[in-house]
Design an enzyme around this catalytic site. Structure first.
Site, PDB file in Angstrom:
ATOM      1  N   ASP A 112      14.718  -0.861   0.535  1.00 30.45           N
ATOM      2  CA  ASP A 112      15.388  -1.207   1.738  1.00 30.45           C
ATOM      3  C   ASP A 112      16.189  -2.459   1.422  1.00 30.45           C
ATOM      4  OD1 ASP A 112      16.116  -0.720   4.381  1.00 30.45           O
ATOM      5  OD2 ASP A 112      14.129  -2.116   4.833  1.00 30.45           O
ATOM      6  N   THR A 113      16.034  -3.432   2.042  1.00 29.55           N
ATOM      7  CA  THR A 113      17.047  -4.679   1.640  1.00 29.55           C
ATOM      8  C   THR A 113      17.009  -5.129   0.125  1.00 29.55           C
ATOM      9  OG1 THR A 113      14.966  -6.235   1.971  1.00 29.55           O
ATOM     10  CG2 THR A 113      16.265  -5.850   4.033  1.00 29.55           C
ATOM     11  N   GLY A 114      15.972  -4.774  -0.446  1.00 31.80           N
ATOM     12  CA  GLY A 114      16.114  -5.154  -2.013  1.00 31.80           C
ATOM     13  C   GLY A 114      15.245  -6.481  -2.076  1.00 31.80           C
ATOM     14  N   ARG A 173       0.940  -1.216  -0.131  1.00 35.77           N
ATOM     15  CA  ARG A 173      -0.032   0.125   0.087  1.00 35.77           C
ATOM     16  C   ARG A 173       0.714   1.367  -0.125  1.00 35.77           C
ATOM     17  NH1 ARG A 173      -2.884  -2.658   5.132  1.00 35.77           N
ATOM     18  NH2 ARG A 173      -3.844  -4.248   3.900  1.00 35.77           N
ATOM     19  N   PHE A 207      14.213   4.169  10.653  1.00 32.41           N
ATOM     20  CA  PHE A 207      12.855   3.910  10.420  1.00 32.41           C
ATOM     21  C   PHE A 207      11.780   4.889  10.153  1.00 32.41           C
ATOM     22  CE2 PHE A 207       8.773   1.892  10.424  1.00 32.41           C
ATOM     23  CZ  PHE A 207       8.695   0.744   9.574  1.00 32.41           C
ATOM     24  N   ARG A 260       0.337   6.221   7.681  1.00 30.22           N
ATOM     25  CA  ARG A 260       0.507   6.419   6.165  1.00 30.22           C
ATOM     26  C   ARG A 260       0.182   7.868   5.863  1.00 30.22           C
ATOM     27  NH1 ARG A 260       1.839   1.365   3.865  1.00 30.22           N
ATOM     28  NH2 ARG A 260       0.974  -0.259   4.861  1.00 30.22           N
ATOM     29  N   GLU A 287       7.689   2.315  -5.950  1.00 30.54           N
ATOM     30  CA  GLU A 287       7.687   1.543  -4.662  1.00 30.54           C
ATOM     31  C   GLU A 287       7.943   2.864  -3.585  1.00 30.54           C
ATOM     32  OE1 GLU A 287       7.815  -0.531  -2.535  1.00 30.54           O
ATOM     33  OE2 GLU A 287       8.685  -2.424  -3.045  1.00 30.54           O
ATOM     34  N   ASP A 288       7.562   2.805  -2.556  1.00 29.50           N
ATOM     35  CA  ASP A 288       7.501   3.710  -1.482  1.00 29.50           C
ATOM     36  C   ASP A 288       9.412   3.792  -1.144  1.00 29.50           C
ATOM     37  OD1 ASP A 288       7.891   1.241  -0.261  1.00 29.50           O
ATOM     38  OD2 ASP A 288       6.358   2.121   1.583  1.00 29.50           O
ATOM     39  N   ASP A 303       4.399   3.225   6.578  1.00 28.99           N
ATOM     40  CA  ASP A 303       3.542   2.870   7.802  1.00 28.99           C
ATOM     41  C   ASP A 303       4.627   2.287   8.655  1.00 28.99           C
ATOM     42  OD1 ASP A 303       3.932   0.458   6.321  1.00 28.99           O
ATOM     43  OD2 ASP A 303       2.689  -0.642   7.894  1.00 28.99           O
TER      44      ASP A 303
END
Ligand code: IMP
Ligand code: MG
Length: 177
Positions: free
Chosen positions: A101-103, A41, A150, A163, A97-98, A157
């Protein structure tokens, strides 16, 4: 609730970053059509704003994934919970994508989508946390590179909350109460 959290990227900075990505995409795909494929989302606000900065023939589609883990960490297992609706064969697909991060999510989605033989597949990620990468992937379009913190807001979120914050903030436990 936002008042308790530190703003990392303000709404004005977000707007500038989104406009810049929109210009890059408009230039790179001049004369062609694109499918903006949003990852639900988290990417919904970014997609809505980015789409209005792209001066091309564009359509929207959405895909949803779930990655198991804690509230802050995704783990290796990514599961598809909603597939794209339109055929992607021979189309210019831009995955929206928002955050990268790790991929792990992008690695999973890239394999899934490349199997449909799009003409091109690129990733537009509003945020990028390069220090967290576990897979050798990069985004083609990035709004902001951020440190290993974070963040919530503008679609992102913590346990489905925050969000709707207009700015991107560093999450703090106090604000969650
Ligand atoms: P990846 O698979 O680790 O690259 O994770 C991508 C997904 O993890 C994103 O689409 C987000 O849903 C989530 N995520 C990663 N970092 C953050 C963060 O700082 N805040 C909120 N969600 C995050
Ligand atoms: Mg999430």
């Amino acid at each position: 609730m936002q008042s308790k959290m530190e703003v990392l990227i303000s709404r004005e900075q977000i707007a500038d970053g989104v406009a810049r990505i929109g210009q890059e995409i408009t230039r790179d795909y001049a004369g062609e059509s694109v499918i903006l494929l949003g990852v639900l989302r988290g990417a919904c606000l970014f997609l809505a704003d980015l789409a209005r900065q792209i001066e091309l023939d564009a359509t929207f589609d959405f895909i949803a994934v779930r990655s198991y883990g804690t509230k802050k960490e995704s783990v290796g297992e990514v599961q598809l919970i909603k597939d794209a609706t339109d055929p992607l064969e021979n189309k210019n697909v831009i995955l929206v994508e928002d955050i990268l991060d790790t991929g792990l999510t992008f690695t999973f989605l890239r394999k899934l989508l490349l199997a449909r033989r799009p003409r091109t597949l690129k990733l537009a990620a509003l945020l990028d946390k390069p220090s967290r990468r576990q897979m050798p992937v990069e985004a083609d379009y990035v709004g902001f590179k951020i440190p290993d913190k974070f963040v919530v807001g503008y679609g992102l979120d913590y346990a489905e909350r925050f969000r709707n914050l207009p700015d991107i903030c560093v999450f703090s436990e106090d604000a969650g109460k």
